[in-house]
Design a protein around this motif. Sequence first.
Motif, PDB file in Angstrom:
ATOM      1  N   SER A  59       0.689  -1.353   0.097  1.00 20.05           N
ATOM      2  CA  SER A  59      -0.055   0.019  -0.039  1.00 20.05           C
ATOM      3  C   SER A  59       0.884   1.199   0.005  1.00 20.05           C
ATOM      4  CB  SER A  59      -1.029  -0.021   1.104  1.00 20.05           C
ATOM      5  OG  SER A  59      -0.125   0.237   2.598  1.00 20.05           O
ATOM      6  N   GLY A  60       2.133   1.113   0.200  1.00 19.69           N
ATOM      7  CA  GLY A  60       2.824   2.272   0.315  1.00 19.69           C
ATOM      8  C   GLY A  60       3.183   3.082   1.621  1.00 19.69           C
ATOM      9  N   SER A  61       2.616   2.421   2.742  1.00 19.15           N
ATOM     10  CA  SER A  61       2.377   2.968   4.144  1.00 19.15           C
ATOM     11  C   SER A  61       3.470   2.445   4.838  1.00 19.15           C
ATOM     12  CB  SER A  61       1.199   2.808   4.712  1.00 19.15           C
ATOM     13  OG  SER A  61       0.860   1.432   4.835  1.00 19.15           O
ATOM     14  N   TYR A  62       4.488   1.343   4.335  1.00 19.99           N
ATOM     15  CA  TYR A  62       5.634   0.991   5.255  1.00 19.99           C
ATOM     16  C   TYR A  62       7.000   2.013   4.952  1.00 19.99           C
ATOM     17  CZ  TYR A  62       8.971  -2.072   7.307  1.00 19.99           C
ATOM     18  OH  TYR A  62       9.802  -2.300   8.274  1.00 19.99           O
ATOM     19  N   VAL A  63       7.422   2.462   5.922  1.00 26.22           N
ATOM     20  CA  VAL A  63       8.796   3.249   6.157  1.00 26.22           C
ATOM     21  C   VAL A  63       9.472   2.566   6.934  1.00 26.22           C
ATOM     22  CG1 VAL A  63      10.001   5.386   6.274  1.00 26.22           C
ATOM     23  CG2 VAL A  63       7.792   5.275   4.947  1.00 26.22           C
ATOM     24  N   ARG A  64      10.715   2.112   6.590  1.00 22.77           N
ATOM     25  CA  ARG A  64      11.542   1.463   7.690  1.00 22.77           C
ATOM     26  C   ARG A  64      12.240   2.366   8.686  1.00 22.77           C
ATOM     27  NH1 ARG A  64      15.748  -2.135   4.030  1.00 22.77           N
ATOM     28  NH2 ARG A  64      14.618  -4.106   3.979  1.00 22.77           N
ATOM     29  N   GLU A  65      12.237   2.125   9.857  1.00 25.21           N
ATOM     30  CA  GLU A  65      12.747   2.934  10.824  1.00 25.21           C
ATOM     31  C   GLU A  65      14.259   2.879  10.855  1.00 25.21           C
ATOM     32  OE1 GLU A  65      10.851   2.709  14.846  1.00 25.21           O
ATOM     33  OE2 GLU A  65       8.976   2.221  14.054  1.00 25.21           O
ATOM     34  N   HIS A  66      14.793   1.472  10.635  1.00 23.48           N
ATOM     35  CA  HIS A  66      16.361   1.432  10.737  1.00 23.48           C
ATOM     36  C   HIS A  66      16.612   0.505   9.515  1.00 23.48           C
ATOM     37  CE1 HIS A  66      16.144   2.547  14.891  1.00 23.48           C
ATOM     38  NE2 HIS A  66      15.151   1.918  15.139  1.00 23.48           N
ATOM     39  N   PRO A  67      16.902   1.396   8.355  1.00 24.50           N
ATOM     40  CA  PRO A  67      17.084   0.707   7.079  1.00 24.50           C
ATOM     41  C   PRO A  67      18.154  -0.435   7.033  1.00 24.50           C
ATOM     42  CG  PRO A  67      16.859   2.913   6.698  1.00 24.50           C
ATOM     43  CD  PRO A  67      16.927   2.843   8.229  1.00 24.50           C
ATOM     44  N   GLN A  68      19.119  -0.263   7.923  1.00 24.85           N
ATOM     45  CA  GLN A  68      20.221  -1.254   8.066  1.00 24.85           C
ATOM     46  C   GLN A  68      19.822  -2.642   8.842  1.00 24.85           C
ATOM     47  OE1 GLN A  68      19.809   1.519   9.694  1.00 24.85           O
ATOM     48  NE2 GLN A  68      20.727   1.194  11.787  1.00 24.85           N
ATOM     49  N   LEU A  69      18.680  -2.678   9.293  1.00 23.53           N
ATOM     50  CA  LEU A  69      18.095  -3.793   9.817  1.00 23.53           C
ATOM     51  C   LEU A  69      17.076  -4.409   9.348  1.00 23.53           C
ATOM     52  CD1 LEU A  69      17.856  -2.375  13.515  1.00 23.53           C
ATOM     53  CD2 LEU A  69      19.785  -3.630  12.605  1.00 23.53           C
ATOM     54  N   ALA A  70      16.741  -5.923   9.407  1.00 21.80           N
ATOM     55  CA  ALA A  70      15.815  -6.554   8.890  1.00 21.80           C
ATOM     56  C   ALA A  70      14.382  -6.050   9.570  1.00 21.80           C
ATOM     57  CB  ALA A  70      15.851  -8.058   9.355  1.00 21.80           C
ATOM     58  N   ASP A  71      13.342  -6.328   8.581  1.00 19.68           N
ATOM     59  CA  ASP A  71      12.044  -5.815   8.840  1.00 19.68           C
ATOM     60  C   ASP A  71      11.367  -6.659   9.935  1.00 19.68           C
ATOM     61  OD1 ASP A  71      11.842  -3.710   6.761  1.00 19.68           O
ATOM     62  OD2 ASP A  71      12.274  -5.334   5.391  1.00 19.68           O
ATOM     63  N   PHE A  72      11.750  -7.862  10.089  1.00 21.89           N
ATOM     64  CA  PHE A  72      11.073  -8.743  11.094  1.00 21.89           C
ATOM     65  C   PHE A  72      12.056  -9.755  11.380  1.00 21.89           C
ATOM     66  CE2 PHE A  72       9.123 -12.744  12.232  1.00 21.89           C
ATOM     67  CZ  PHE A  72       8.147 -12.615  13.078  1.00 21.89           C
ATOM     68  N   GLY A  73      12.253 -10.501  12.650  1.00 18.59           N
ATOM     69  CA  GLY A  73      13.349 -11.286  12.954  1.00 18.59           C
ATOM     70  C   GLY A  73      12.912 -12.323  14.023  1.00 18.59           C
ATOM     71  N   PHE A  74      12.929 -13.569  13.801  1.00 16.04           N
ATOM     72  CA  PHE A  74      12.685 -14.442  15.177  1.00 16.04           C
ATOM     73  C   PHE A  74      13.786 -15.323  15.109  1.00 16.04           C
ATOM     74  CE2 PHE A  74      10.389 -17.880  17.141  1.00 16.04           C
ATOM     75  CZ  PHE A  74       9.466 -17.151  17.981  1.00 16.04           C
ATOM     76  N   ASN A  75      14.484 -15.419  16.252  1.00 13.00           N
ATOM     77  CA  ASN A  75      15.632 -16.107  16.592  1.00 13.00           C
ATOM     78  C   ASN A  75      16.630 -15.765  15.472  1.00 13.00           C
ATOM     79  OD1 ASN A  75      14.414 -17.384  18.743  1.00 13.00           O
ATOM     80  ND2 ASN A  75      13.833 -19.277  17.811  1.00 13.00           N
ATOM     81  N   ASP A  76      17.226 -16.917  14.929  1.00 10.62           N
ATOM     82  CA  ASP A  76      18.075 -16.260  13.838  1.00 10.62           C
ATOM     83  C   ASP A  76      17.627 -16.073  12.293  1.00 10.62           C
ATOM     84  OD1 ASP A  76      17.625 -19.148  13.320  1.00 10.62           O
ATOM     85  OD2 ASP A  76      19.697 -19.428  12.902  1.00 10.62           O
ATOM     86  N   VAL A  77      16.320 -16.143  12.172  1.00 14.23           N
ATOM     87  CA  VAL A  77      15.689 -16.009  10.875  1.00 14.23           C
ATOM     88  C   VAL A  77      15.306 -14.519  10.751  1.00 14.23           C
ATOM     89  CG1 VAL A  77      13.685 -16.623   9.433  1.00 14.23           C
ATOM     90  CG2 VAL A  77      14.842 -18.435  10.965  1.00 14.23           C
ATOM     91  N   LEU A  78      15.582 -14.101   9.929  1.00 16.50           N
ATOM     92  CA  LEU A  78      15.559 -12.433   9.273  1.00 16.50           C
ATOM     93  C   LEU A  78      14.902 -12.348   8.337  1.00 16.50           C
ATOM     94  CD1 LEU A  78      19.048 -10.805  10.580  1.00 16.50           C
ATOM     95  CD2 LEU A  78      16.913 -11.220  12.086  1.00 16.50           C
ATOM     96  N   VAL A  79      13.906 -11.225   8.143  1.00 17.99           N
ATOM     97  CA  VAL A  79      13.122 -11.196   6.947  1.00 17.99           C
ATOM     98  C   VAL A  79      13.267  -9.656   6.577  1.00 17.99           C
ATOM     99  CG1 VAL A  79      10.805 -11.275   6.203  1.00 17.99           C
ATOM    100  CG2 VAL A  79      11.481 -12.956   7.828  1.00 17.99           C
ATOM    101  N   TRP A  80      13.369  -9.460   5.301  1.00 14.03           N
ATOM    102  CA  TRP A  80      13.076  -8.257   4.619  1.00 14.03           C
ATOM    103  C   TRP A  80      11.949  -8.418   3.616  1.00 14.03           C
ATOM    104  CZ3 TRP A  80      17.590 -10.648   5.821  1.00 14.03           C
ATOM    105  CH2 TRP A  80      18.569 -10.040   6.661  1.00 14.03           C
ATOM    106  N   VAL A  81      11.364  -7.052   3.796  1.00  4.71           N
ATOM    107  CA  VAL A  81       9.965  -6.943   2.681  1.00  4.71           C
ATOM    108  C   VAL A  81      10.082  -6.026   1.970  1.00  4.71           C
ATOM    109  CG1 VAL A  81       8.575  -8.224   4.451  1.00  4.71           C
ATOM    110  CG2 VAL A  81       8.866  -5.824   4.507  1.00  4.71           C
ATOM    111  N   CYS A  82      11.235  -4.989   1.672  1.00  3.73           N
ATOM    112  CA  CYS A  82      11.274  -3.994   0.792  1.00  3.73           C
ATOM    113  C   CYS A  82      12.657  -3.852   0.282  1.00  3.73           C
ATOM    114  CB  CYS A  82      10.667  -2.794   1.355  1.00  3.73           C
ATOM    115  SG  CYS A  82      11.489  -2.248   2.995  1.00  3.73           S
ATOM    116  N   PRO A  83      12.812  -3.217  -0.636  1.00  6.68           N
ATOM    117  CA  PRO A  83      14.216  -2.867  -1.452  1.00  6.68           C
ATOM    118  C   PRO A  83      15.042  -2.281  -0.442  1.00  6.68           C
ATOM    119  CG  PRO A  83      12.321  -2.386  -2.939  1.00  6.68           C
ATOM    120  CD  PRO A  83      11.834  -2.595  -1.427  1.00  6.68           C
TER     121      PRO A  83
END
Length: 151
Positions: A59-83
Amino acid sequence: MKLVADVIRLSSGCPSWRLYATDGPKSACDAVTGTLLDLVGMAHDTIEEVFGLLDRVQSGSYVREHPQLADFGFNDVLVWVCPPEAAPGSLTISKEYVPEWSLEFGAPQRFTTAQLRAAVSHFEAFKRAVDLRDLEASVGYRSETSFVWEP
């Protein structure tokens, strides 16, 4: 390739469920199991947060707070959802303690939103079936679904 969820008895005698990919090239099955399916299995209770991020990116409403970090993480699994790590409509998943799938040393794995939804749907159906019987009574139960993924 197939996604498989089953209930086995561990050597300790305790029942446990597994979620893994099979019937494809070993490296591809390992990559799907170690990234996408680990995310689905470990973070199942919070996976809606990932879908929410994907919806906000769309929808275009997501802005990363910390571009150097993953958008989501759980234990050692990290997820990025945008460029730049993920293309529109997709997510990139790394396993930071497995060098070949880490962002720093290897190649995180890329999946579409539809592939994530398919994996989650398969796991949820499996969990519902197991919950109806209970884990002990479900030993030997196996659920499979087809899955298409090109590394």
